[in-house]
Design a protein around this motif. Structure first.
Motif, mmCIF file in Angstrom:
data_model
loop_
_atom_site.group_PDB
_atom_site.id
_atom_site.type_symbol
_atom_site.label_atom_id
_atom_site.label_comp_id
_atom_site.label_asym_id
_atom_site.label_seq_id
_atom_site.Cartn_x
_atom_site.Cartn_y
_atom_site.Cartn_z
ATOM 1 N N CYS A 79 9.335 44.148 35.567
ATOM 2 C CA CYS A 79 8.918 44.335 34.179
ATOM 3 C C CYS A 79 8.243 45.691 33.960
ATOM 4 N N SER A 80 7.629 46.241 34.995
ATOM 5 C CA SER A 80 7.047 47.577 34.868
ATOM 6 C C SER A 80 8.126 48.652 34.887
ATOM 7 N N LEU A 81 9.250 48.345 35.521
ATOM 8 C CA LEU A 81 10.358 49.293 35.645
ATOM 9 C C LEU A 81 11.265 49.298 34.419
ATOM 10 N N LEU A 82 11.452 48.147 33.802
ATOM 11 C CA LEU A 82 12.444 47.993 32.741
ATOM 12 C C LEU A 82 12.250 48.914 31.531
ATOM 13 N N PRO A 83 11.028 49.116 31.018
ATOM 14 C CA PRO A 83 10.912 49.980 29.835
ATOM 15 C C PRO A 83 11.464 51.379 30.058
ATOM 16 N N GLY A 84 11.136 51.993 31.187
ATOM 17 C CA GLY A 84 11.651 53.326 31.486
ATOM 18 C C GLY A 84 13.141 53.323 31.744
ATOM 19 N N ALA A 85 13.633 52.305 32.436
ATOM 20 C CA ALA A 85 15.063 52.215 32.726
ATOM 21 C C ALA A 85 15.863 52.048 31.435
ATOM 22 N N ILE A 86 15.335 51.259 30.520
ATOM 23 C CA ILE A 86 16.008 51.053 29.239
ATOM 24 C C ILE A 86 15.989 52.335 28.418
ATOM 25 N N ARG A 87 14.843 52.987 28.408
ATOM 26 C CA ARG A 87 14.736 54.222 27.615
ATOM 27 C C ARG A 87 15.699 55.288 28.127
ATOM 28 N N MET A 88 15.792 55.446 29.435
ATOM 29 C CA MET A 88 16.702 56.441 29.994
ATOM 30 C C MET A 88 18.162 56.054 29.765
ATOM 31 N N SER A 89 18.462 54.761 29.820
ATOM 32 C CA SER A 89 19.824 54.305 29.526
ATOM 33 C C SER A 89 20.184 54.624 28.087
ATOM 34 N N LYS A 90 19.240 54.416 27.180
ATOM 35 C CA LYS A 90 19.483 54.737 25.775
ATOM 36 C C LYS A 90 19.722 56.232 25.589
ATOM 37 N N ILE A 149 19.884 49.933 39.049
ATOM 38 C CA ILE A 149 18.619 50.669 38.983
ATOM 39 C C ILE A 149 17.500 49.841 39.593
ATOM 40 N N ILE A 150 17.419 48.590 39.192
ATOM 41 C CA ILE A 150 16.333 47.728 39.658
ATOM 42 C C ILE A 150 16.442 47.480 41.158
ATOM 43 N N ALA A 151 17.656 47.205 41.638
ATOM 44 C CA ALA A 151 17.848 46.910 43.065
ATOM 45 C C ALA A 151 17.504 48.115 43.930
ATOM 46 N N LYS A 195 10.078 64.057 46.476
ATOM 47 C CA LYS A 195 9.711 64.540 45.145
ATOM 48 C C LYS A 195 8.598 63.696 44.519
ATOM 49 N N LYS A 196 7.700 64.398 43.830
ATOM 50 C CA LYS A 196 6.639 63.752 43.061
ATOM 51 C C LYS A 196 6.940 63.912 41.577
ATOM 52 N N TYR A 197 6.627 62.863 40.814
ATOM 53 C CA TYR A 197 6.878 62.887 39.377
ATOM 54 C C TYR A 197 5.589 62.610 38.621
ATOM 55 N N THR A 198 5.563 63.058 37.374
ATOM 56 C CA THR A 198 4.399 62.818 36.527
ATOM 57 C C THR A 198 4.347 61.373 36.058
ATOM 58 N N THR A 199 5.529 60.815 35.757
ATOM 59 C CA THR A 199 5.628 59.417 35.326
ATOM 60 C C THR A 199 6.770 58.734 36.069
ATOM 61 N N THR A 200 6.724 57.430 36.107
ATOM 62 C CA THR A 200 7.824 56.664 36.692
ATOM 63 C C THR A 200 9.120 56.913 35.927
ATOM 64 N N THR A 201 9.025 57.056 34.615
ATOM 65 C CA THR A 201 10.216 57.299 33.802
ATOM 66 C C THR A 201 10.874 58.618 34.167
ATOM 67 N N GLU A 202 10.072 59.625 34.458
ATOM 68 C CA GLU A 202 10.628 60.902 34.898
ATOM 69 C C GLU A 202 11.417 60.721 36.189
ATOM 70 N N GLY A 203 10.891 59.880 37.086
ATOM 71 C CA GLY A 203 11.605 59.585 38.328
ATOM 72 C C GLY A 203 12.898 58.836 38.097
ATOM 73 N N ILE A 204 12.897 57.901 37.158
ATOM 74 C CA ILE A 204 14.125 57.165 36.816
ATOM 75 C C ILE A 204 15.168 58.133 36.259
ATOM 76 N N SER A 205 14.737 59.039 35.400
ATOM 77 C CA SER A 205 15.649 60.024 34.819
ATOM 78 C C SER A 205 16.281 60.886 35.905
#
Length: 282
Positions: A79-90, A149-151, A195-205
């Motif tokens: 559930c912590s991963l899904l918001p960023g994964a969804i946003r990047m998919s969009k 992505i989740i796996a 690699k280090k990222y500022t946010t988890t979403t940046e890492g997903i991207s």
């Protein structure tokens, strides 16, 4: 996972701030003359195959039930991963639709300079030359299925407990270059930059960009393109089978990915596409 060119089912409200997460991501600007992007057209649903009911992902995350997980910590990680994964998919899907619109337009008329400039910027973003075809671009500008992505995040980060995840917001084990990227030095090999990222979403991207551009993931893109050209379901289990070069363990790793998606029932997370995607390759 994505069903029959992503079956059109009842669209439900998407969440981008579930589990308390907030993200600042800037979308690539498309030409102002193009079809506007409607954020409400992009939805994620939870498909419970056991009872054929469809639930919002929000309702899935905002309860204290295990929902098929062995413990709440695993559910909280997803559930912590899904918001960023969804946003990047969009965001990727937004780009994909725009490329498709211009691809169709280019078959009957010349594109104006602003649209050509936008396409050239997107080509550069996806590591293609400006003279690359739009068909080649569409092979790269495409989503990574949510179950995959989740796996990969769960396996690579140990469900969010790895040093890379905790100190670098890197859930996918992505490596970088010293002097170019922000790095964590690998503990087992001081010559390796994690690699280090500022946010988890940046890492997903960055992870999605890795799968969409690197030579080592070319088979992944080819297989996804085969599903697209056949207007068939994009099967995350078959896509996982192409990622043997992602890990030193090769096919053992791809089997681990497939087992994770099935055991944890990650395939219930479905990204719904609008029918605008259907004209590809016609």
């Amino acid at each position: 996972m994505p069903v029959g060119m992503f079956t059109f089912c009842l669209l439900i409200s998407i969440f981008l701030s579930a589990c308390g997460a907030q993200f600042q991501v800037v979308d690539t600007q498309a030409p102002t003359t193009s079809k506007p992007f409607d954020a409400e057209s992009f939805e994620v649903v939870l498909d419970e195959q056991s009872n054929s009911e469809t639930h919002t992902v929000t309702s899935f995350c905002n309860n204290n039930e295990l929902n098929g997980f062995t413990n709440l910590k695993k559910k909280e990680f997803v559930c912590s991963l899904l918001p960023g994964a969804i946003r990047m998919s969009k965001q990727v899907y937004k780009q994909r639709l725009q490329v498709q619109i211009l691809y169709t337009k280019s078959r009957s008329t010349s594109l104006p300079p602003d649209e050509i400039d936008w396409l050239n910027r997107i080509k550069k973003d996806y590591n293609l030359n400006s003279d690359s075809s739009l068909e080649d671009l569409l092979i790269r500008v495409d989503m990574v299925p949510l179950p995959l992505i989740i796996a990969q995040a769960a396996i690579e980060s140990g469900w969010g407990t790895s040093r890379a995840a905790l100190q670098g917001k890197n859930l996918f084990g992505i490596h970088g270059s010293f002097g170019k990227d922000q790095c964590l030095t690998a503990q087992k090999n001081k010559n390796v930059c994690i690699k280090k990222y500022t946010t988890t979403t940046e890492g997903i991207s960055d992870y999605i960009q890795f799968l969409n551009t690197k030579r080592s993931t070319e088979l992944f893109r080819q297989k996804r393109g085969e599903f697209r050209s056949a207007h068939a379901s994009v099967d995350p289990l078959q896509l996982a089978d192409t990622l043997n070069l992602y890990s030193e363990t090769g096919k053992t790793y791809t089997r681990q990915l497939q087992k994770m998606m099935l055991d944890q029932n990650f395939i219930r997370f479905v990204f719904i596409e609008t029918k605008d995607a259907n004209f590809l390759y016609k």
